[in-house]
Design an enzyme around this catalytic site. Structure first.
Site, PDB file in Angstrom:
ATOM      1  N   LYS A  93      16.342   7.238   2.257  1.00 44.51           N
ATOM      2  CA  LYS A  93      15.656   8.276   1.470  1.00 44.51           C
ATOM      3  C   LYS A  93      14.140   8.183   1.648  1.00 44.51           C
ATOM      4  CE  LYS A  93      14.708   7.946  -3.471  1.00 44.51           C
ATOM      5  NZ  LYS A  93      13.309   7.832  -3.430  1.00 44.51           N
TER       6      LYS A  93
ATOM      7  N   ARG B 206       8.293  13.104  -6.855  1.00 41.29           N
ATOM      8  CA  ARG B 206       6.987  12.500  -6.601  1.00 41.29           C
ATOM      9  C   ARG B 206       6.549  12.685  -5.144  1.00 41.29           C
ATOM     10  NH1 ARG B 206       3.134   9.187  -8.561  1.00 41.29           N
ATOM     11  NH2 ARG B 206       2.173   7.821  -7.034  1.00 41.29           N
TER      12      ARG B 206
ATOM     13  N   CYS C 128      10.501   9.383 -10.846  1.00 38.80           N
ATOM     14  CA  CYS C 128      11.023   8.537 -11.922  1.00 38.80           C
ATOM     15  C   CYS C 128       9.914   8.179 -12.902  1.00 38.80           C
ATOM     16  CB  CYS C 128      11.582   7.245 -11.329  1.00 38.80           C
ATOM     17  SG  CYS C 128      13.220   7.433 -10.659  1.00 38.80           S
TER      18      CYS C 128
ATOM     19  N   ARG D 226       1.877   5.714 -12.591  1.00 38.08           N
ATOM     20  CA  ARG D 226       1.911   6.271 -11.242  1.00 38.08           C
ATOM     21  C   ARG D 226       0.741   7.215 -10.939  1.00 38.08           C
ATOM     22  NH1 ARG D 226       8.141   6.977  -9.368  1.00 38.08           N
ATOM     23  NH2 ARG D 226       7.245   6.309  -7.405  1.00 38.08           N
TER      24      ARG D 226
ATOM     25  N   ASP E 220      -4.807   7.952  -7.478  1.00 33.69           N
ATOM     26  CA  ASP E 220      -6.207   7.737  -7.103  1.00 33.69           C
ATOM     27  C   ASP E 220      -6.363   7.211  -5.674  1.00 33.69           C
ATOM     28  OD1 ASP E 220      -4.844   5.526  -8.335  1.00 33.69           O
ATOM     29  OD2 ASP E 220      -6.703   4.392  -8.269  1.00 33.69           O
TER      30      ASP E 220
ATOM     31  N   ILE F 119       5.335  -4.347  -9.623  1.00 33.69           N
ATOM     32  CA  ILE F 119       4.903  -3.082  -9.004  1.00 33.69           C
ATOM     33  C   ILE F 119       4.707  -1.977 -10.039  1.00 33.69           C
ATOM     34  CG2 ILE F 119       5.469  -1.298  -7.277  1.00 33.69           C
ATOM     35  CD1 ILE F 119       4.815  -3.963  -5.999  1.00 33.69           C
TER      36      ILE F 119
ATOM     37  N   ARG G 139      19.683  11.559  -7.195  1.00 36.11           N
ATOM     38  CA  ARG G 139      18.409  11.759  -6.500  1.00 36.11           C
ATOM     39  C   ARG G 139      18.331  10.880  -5.256  1.00 36.11           C
ATOM     40  NH1 ARG G 139      13.788  10.010  -9.591  1.00 36.11           N
ATOM     41  NH2 ARG G 139      13.069  10.079  -7.447  1.00 36.11           N
TER      42      ARG G 139
HETATM   43  C1  UD1 Z   1       7.318   4.297  -3.035  1.00 37.83           C
HETATM   44  C2  UD1 Z   1       8.810   4.541  -3.011  1.00 37.83           C
HETATM   45  C3  UD1 Z   1       9.468   3.927  -4.239  1.00 37.83           C
HETATM   46  C4  UD1 Z   1       9.101   2.459  -4.367  1.00 37.83           C
HETATM   47  C5  UD1 Z   1       7.596   2.258  -4.271  1.00 37.83           C
HETATM   48  C6  UD1 Z   1       7.181   0.795  -4.229  1.00 37.83           C
HETATM   49  C7  UD1 Z   1       9.045   6.625  -1.819  1.00 37.83           C
HETATM   50  C8  UD1 Z   1       9.420   8.055  -1.870  1.00 37.83           C
HETATM   51  N1  UD1 Z   1       9.064   5.966  -2.991  1.00 37.83           N
HETATM   52  O1  UD1 Z   1       6.814   4.947  -4.189  1.00 37.83           O
HETATM   53  O2  UD1 Z   1      10.876   4.063  -4.099  1.00 37.83           O
HETATM   54  O3  UD1 Z   1       9.544   1.964  -5.598  1.00 37.83           O
HETATM   55  O4  UD1 Z   1       7.074   2.891  -3.088  1.00 37.83           O
HETATM   56  O5  UD1 Z   1       7.780   0.155  -3.173  1.00 37.83           O
HETATM   57  O6  UD1 Z   1       8.804   6.070  -0.771  1.00 37.83           O
HETATM   58  N2  UD1 Z   1      -0.554   3.292  -7.450  1.00 37.83           N
HETATM   59  C9  UD1 Z   1      -1.813   3.550  -7.959  1.00 37.83           C
HETATM   60  N3  UD1 Z   1      -2.548   4.550  -7.411  1.00 37.83           N
HETATM   61  C10 UD1 Z   1      -2.080   5.309  -6.367  1.00 37.83           C
HETATM   62  C11 UD1 Z   1      -0.805   5.024  -5.837  1.00 37.83           C
HETATM   63  C12 UD1 Z   1      -0.065   3.999  -6.409  1.00 37.83           C
HETATM   64  O7  UD1 Z   1      -2.258   2.892  -8.901  1.00 37.83           O
HETATM   65  O8  UD1 Z   1      -2.806   6.216  -5.906  1.00 37.83           O
HETATM   66  C13 UD1 Z   1       0.284   2.233  -8.070  1.00 37.83           C
HETATM   67  C14 UD1 Z   1       1.534   2.839  -8.713  1.00 37.83           C
HETATM   68  O9  UD1 Z   1       1.271   3.295 -10.016  1.00 37.83           O
HETATM   69  C15 UD1 Z   1       2.490   1.681  -8.685  1.00 37.83           C
HETATM   70  C16 UD1 Z   1       2.101   0.936  -7.417  1.00 37.83           C
HETATM   71  O10 UD1 Z   1       0.795   1.383  -7.069  1.00 37.83           O
HETATM   72  O11 UD1 Z   1       2.298   0.873  -9.792  1.00 37.83           O
HETATM   73  C17 UD1 Z   1       3.039   1.196  -6.250  1.00 37.83           C
HETATM   74  O12 UD1 Z   1       3.034   2.543  -5.931  1.00 37.83           O
HETATM   75  P1  UD1 Z   1       3.326   3.094  -4.457  1.00 37.83           P
HETATM   76  O13 UD1 Z   1       3.432   1.966  -3.503  1.00 37.83           O
HETATM   77  O14 UD1 Z   1       2.340   4.161  -4.172  1.00 37.83           O
HETATM   78  O15 UD1 Z   1       4.770   3.722  -4.667  1.00 37.83           O
HETATM   79  P2  UD1 Z   1       5.248   5.186  -4.335  1.00 37.83           P
HETATM   80  O16 UD1 Z   1       4.716   5.616  -3.018  1.00 37.83           O
HETATM   81  O17 UD1 Z   1       5.059   6.047  -5.505  1.00 37.83           O
END
Ligand code: UD1
Length: 417
Positions: free
Chosen positions: A22, A92, A116, A121, A124, A326, A396
């Protein structure tokens, strides 16, 4: 509302083929608009997140069609760059469309993305990186409006290896002018897969899976036919489903090195694990034993397997500790597991689990995708009947989870009311 009704206690056994990942497919679907030629995603999983992404693409004027299990994407006539709030909230991954739309249409408008509900999330890291590439961003009332006449390659440092932000920058910079370097990017296998996908379209992306990704902007990308990697989270979930029932299963289409951290722990739990080519075979031990783990960016223990593993620890002898590093609120499954007789206490980011002999059936609510899967696993172990409500969360990310579990011998059926 769709529910799973599970009569627990059956040992799972048999063979199963794991679907495509996915988390690879979703950014690839965004990447498919970087060319006006046809892109074919082979073995594309028919999960709700993919259908949400298809809906977004269709609204933008992109044609999509499933030919058997292969998804054909044709973005020759893409004519819009606005993703409505209602569509964006479903998924997302709509955030990936930002980098891809900027490349193709010079503009992107979307609302703060959904997905989710497992933490704040924020986006920035995505937005700061796009600004570095020359994108002008206006944020008001939860809307994000972006514009870039031309994106230019830059050196970008991430303060956290965000998976989505790494993918967004890759999608934005593959057609940008000059070279982009991402320092401290995410190293997840799906990032490597996205690099390989973009390169199969004629992109010049190097170093994914290491601590620096280099992207040399190219002028044009072409169509491709691409098979994504196997879904490591689906593989892990099914391995855990076998172990929590005391069973044994053989999974094909797996890449064991992508879930070493789980396999390692299953061995601590006294399971026998055998790996040969793309096959993982797991046989439960005579007694399930406690173990502890902390989630972290790849190659550490995946947060996406935390909830399902916690279900196993709820019925593993001894005391275990799980630390979620995370996401802030990724413990929404805990109260539901407690309803089923689990002994779990959460303090801050750590859950303390005392293994019980067996869980008992209850009516429980799936509040997010992986948390929902953990309740299904708990139900497979439990005595009596478990009803898991809100199955749409599970759908999902899992293709026909109920059917696959039935195939392995589980007593699970879907009801609608
Ligand atoms: C992706 C995965 C999800 C997985 C996650 C962590 C997809 C579609 N989803 O989610 O299944 O659980 O990686 O392995 O691939 N964060 C910030 N600012 C940002 C971006 C992220 O603070 O701009 C924080 C988030 O709030 C979170 C952490 O970084 O606490 C990890 O987020 P991120 O690695 O970006 O996960 P996703 O891409 O949302």
């Amino acid at each position: 509302m769709e529910k799973y009704v599970i009569n627990g206690g059956r040992k799972l056994s048999g063979k199963l083929r794991v679907s495509s990942a996915k988390n690879s497919v979703l950014p690839m679907l965004a990447g498919a608009i970087l060319t006006d030629e046809r892109v074919v995603i082979k073995d594309c999983p028919k999960i709700l997140d993919v259908f949400s992404m298809i809906k977004i693409l269709n609204v933008l004027g992109v044609k999509t069609e499933f030919c058997g299990n292969d998804l054909v994407v044709d973005s020759k006539n893409i004519n819009d760059y606005v993703i409505s709030a209602s569509l964006g909230k479903e998924l997302r991954s709509s955030i990936f469309m930002m980098g891809a739309l900027l490349s193709r249409m010079k503009r992107a408008e979307l609302s703060h993305p959904g997905g989710c509900d497992i933490g704040a999330r924020p986006v920035d890291i995505h937005l700061n990186a796009l600004k570095e590439l020359g994108v002008i961003i206006l944020e008001e009332n939860g809307e994000i409006k972006c514009y870039a006449e031309k994106m230019r390659g830059r050196v970008i440092h991430f303060n956290f290896p965000s998976v989505g932000a790494t993918e967004n920058v890759m999608l934005a910079s593959v057609l940008a002018e000059g070279k982009t370097e991402i320092h401290n990017p995410a190293k997840e296998p799906e990032i490597v897969d996205l690099m390989n996908f973009l390169n199969s379209m004629g992109g010049k992306v190097y170093g994914a899976g290491t601590s620096t990704i280099l992207i040399e902007g190219v002028k044009k990308l072409s169509g491709t036919t691409y098979t994504p990697i196997p879904d490591r989270i689906e593989a892990g979930t099914f391995l855990l489903s076998a172990v929590i029932t005391g069973g044994e299963i053989e999974l094909s289409n797996c890449n064991a090195k992508n879930i070493w951290s789980l396999i390692h722990k299953l061995c601590d739990n006294t399971c026998k694990v055998t790996i040969k080519n793309d096959i993982i075979y797991v046989k439960s031990g005579n007694e399930r034993k406690s173990f502890s783990f902390s989630t972290g960016p790849f190659p550490y223990f995946s947060t996406d397997l935390q909830a399902q593993t916690m279900a196993l620890l709820s019925v593993s002898k001894g005391e275990s500790q799980v630390t979620e590093n995370i996401f802030e609120f990724r413990y929404r499954h805990v109260d539901e597991l407690i309803k089923m007789g689990a002994d779990i206490k959460v303090k801050g980011r750590t859950a303390y689990i005392k293994g019980v002999e067996r869980l008992n059936g209850a009516q429980v609510l799936a509040e997010d995708l992986r948390g929902g899967a953990s309740l299904v696993l708990a139900g497979l172990n439990a005595s009596g009947t478990t009803v898991v409500e809100n199955v749409r969360h599970i759908k999902r990310g899992y293709t026909e989870m109920d059917e696959k579990l039935r195939f392995l011998g589980a007593d699970i059926k879907t009801i609608y009311d």
